[in-house]
Design a protein around this motif. Structure first.
Motif, mmCIF file in Angstrom:
data_model
loop_
_atom_site.group_PDB
_atom_site.id
_atom_site.type_symbol
_atom_site.label_atom_id
_atom_site.label_comp_id
_atom_site.label_asym_id
_atom_site.label_seq_id
_atom_site.Cartn_x
_atom_site.Cartn_y
_atom_site.Cartn_z
ATOM 1 N N GLY A 4 0.802 -1.214 0.000
ATOM 2 C CA GLY A 4 0.000 0.000 0.000
ATOM 3 C C GLY A 4 0.834 1.262 0.000
ATOM 4 O O GLY A 4 0.380 2.310 0.427
ATOM 5 N N PRO A 12 -3.860 1.220 -3.651
ATOM 6 C CA PRO A 12 -5.285 0.953 -3.804
ATOM 7 C C PRO A 12 -6.022 1.379 -2.544
ATOM 8 O O PRO A 12 -5.466 1.343 -1.458
ATOM 9 C CB PRO A 12 -5.353 -0.566 -3.983
ATOM 10 C CG PRO A 12 -3.968 -1.079 -3.940
ATOM 11 C CD PRO A 12 -3.054 0.041 -3.598
ATOM 12 N N GLU A 13 -7.272 1.809 -2.712
ATOM 13 C CA GLU A 13 -8.060 2.184 -1.535
ATOM 14 C C GLU A 13 -8.206 0.991 -0.607
ATOM 15 O O GLU A 13 -8.207 1.133 0.601
ATOM 16 C CB GLU A 13 -9.431 2.698 -1.965
ATOM 17 C CG GLU A 13 -9.354 4.056 -2.633
ATOM 18 C CD GLU A 13 -10.704 4.600 -2.959
ATOM 19 O OE1 GLU A 13 -11.709 4.194 -2.353
ATOM 20 O OE2 GLU A 13 -10.764 5.469 -3.831
ATOM 21 N N VAL A 14 -8.347 -0.174 -1.188
ATOM 22 C CA VAL A 14 -8.404 -1.413 -0.421
ATOM 23 C C VAL A 14 -7.199 -2.231 -0.865
ATOM 24 O O VAL A 14 -7.026 -2.472 -2.055
ATOM 25 C CB VAL A 14 -9.713 -2.183 -0.712
ATOM 26 C CG1 VAL A 14 -9.757 -3.481 0.066
ATOM 27 C CG2 VAL A 14 -10.921 -1.323 -0.416
ATOM 28 N N LEU A 61 -4.597 -5.120 -1.931
ATOM 29 C CA LEU A 61 -4.803 -6.375 -2.644
ATOM 30 C C LEU A 61 -4.744 -7.541 -1.660
ATOM 31 O O LEU A 61 -3.936 -7.536 -0.740
ATOM 32 C CB LEU A 61 -3.721 -6.566 -3.707
ATOM 33 C CG LEU A 61 -3.641 -5.532 -4.824
ATOM 34 C CD1 LEU A 61 -2.496 -5.874 -5.769
ATOM 35 C CD2 LEU A 61 -4.939 -5.442 -5.584
ATOM 36 N N THR A 62 -5.602 -8.525 -1.901
ATOM 37 C CA THR A 62 -5.538 -9.745 -1.101
ATOM 38 C C THR A 62 -4.306 -10.536 -1.525
ATOM 39 O O THR A 62 -3.690 -10.257 -2.559
ATOM 40 C CB THR A 62 -6.787 -10.627 -1.313
ATOM 41 O OG1 THR A 62 -6.790 -11.086 -2.672
ATOM 42 C CG2 THR A 62 -8.074 -9.865 -1.003
ATOM 43 N N GLU A 118 -4.975 -11.964 -4.947
ATOM 44 C CA GLU A 118 -4.895 -10.925 -5.981
ATOM 45 C C GLU A 118 -3.438 -10.586 -6.276
ATOM 46 O O GLU A 118 -3.064 -10.385 -7.427
ATOM 47 C CB GLU A 118 -5.668 -9.678 -5.547
ATOM 48 C CG GLU A 118 -7.167 -9.868 -5.545
ATOM 49 C CD GLU A 118 -7.927 -8.788 -4.813
ATOM 50 O OE1 GLU A 118 -9.162 -8.789 -4.896
ATOM 51 O OE2 GLU A 118 -7.299 -7.933 -4.142
ATOM 52 N N ALA A 173 -10.979 -7.279 -9.853
ATOM 53 C CA ALA A 173 -10.743 -6.633 -8.557
ATOM 54 C C ALA A 173 -9.433 -5.845 -8.572
ATOM 55 O O ALA A 173 -9.358 -4.723 -8.058
ATOM 56 C CB ALA A 173 -10.723 -7.679 -7.445
ATOM 57 N N ARG A 224 -9.896 -2.647 -10.572
ATOM 58 C CA ARG A 224 -10.683 -1.690 -9.791
ATOM 59 C C ARG A 224 -9.823 -1.047 -8.696
ATOM 60 O O ARG A 224 -9.794 0.178 -8.541
ATOM 61 C CB ARG A 224 -11.904 -2.370 -9.177
ATOM 62 C CG ARG A 224 -12.848 -1.405 -8.456
ATOM 63 C CD ARG A 224 -14.018 -2.116 -7.809
ATOM 64 N NE ARG A 224 -13.561 -2.783 -6.578
ATOM 65 C CZ ARG A 224 -13.432 -4.094 -6.415
ATOM 66 N NH1 ARG A 224 -13.742 -4.927 -7.385
ATOM 67 N NH2 ARG A 224 -13.006 -4.609 -5.283
ATOM 68 N N LYS A 225 -9.090 -1.861 -7.967
ATOM 69 C CA LYS A 225 -8.298 -1.350 -6.852
ATOM 70 C C LYS A 225 -7.139 -0.470 -7.304
ATOM 71 O O LYS A 225 -6.770 0.479 -6.607
ATOM 72 C CB LYS A 225 -7.782 -2.510 -6.002
ATOM 73 C CG LYS A 225 -8.886 -3.200 -5.224
ATOM 74 C CD LYS A 225 -8.351 -4.373 -4.445
ATOM 75 C CE LYS A 225 -9.456 -5.061 -3.657
ATOM 76 N NZ LYS A 225 -8.920 -6.184 -2.850
#
Length: 96
Positions: free
Chosen positions: A13, A37-39, A41-42, A45, A78, A81-82
């Protein structure tokens, strides 16, 4: 490597700063682009992103990660998007 560092930074992040780019005569200001990313990555991902960076197809990614091609597509959506990317190539360019 620089690529490895950029991927690790994005996963954590962090912001990745581009090399200094001259904006005008005698001016050298660093230009940064926000890759955070706002959220975050897993883990999965991130695994898929690593495969994208290697230029793998959805089918190949699925085989390498032992997941279905539809699951790969969901992870890619995803990731896009992220990262705020338009497509796979744009996502790769943001991380590189």
């Amino acid at each position: 490597t620089l690529l490895g560092w950029a991927v690790l930074a994005a996963r954590a992040g962090r912001t990745v700063v581009d090399p200094q780019i001259r904006r005008g005569e005698g001016s050298a200001e660093p230009v940064s682009r926000e890759l955070t990313p706002e959220v975050p990555l897993t883990r999965r991902e991130s695994d898929v992103l690593d495969e994208l960076l290697q230029g793998q197809s959805n089918r190949a990614i699925g085989k390498n990660l032992f997941i279905s091609e539809d699951t790969v597509k969901s992870h890619v959506k995803a990731i896009l998007r992220k990262l705020g990317a338009r497509d796979r190539a744009h996502a790769v360019s943001l991380v590189l």
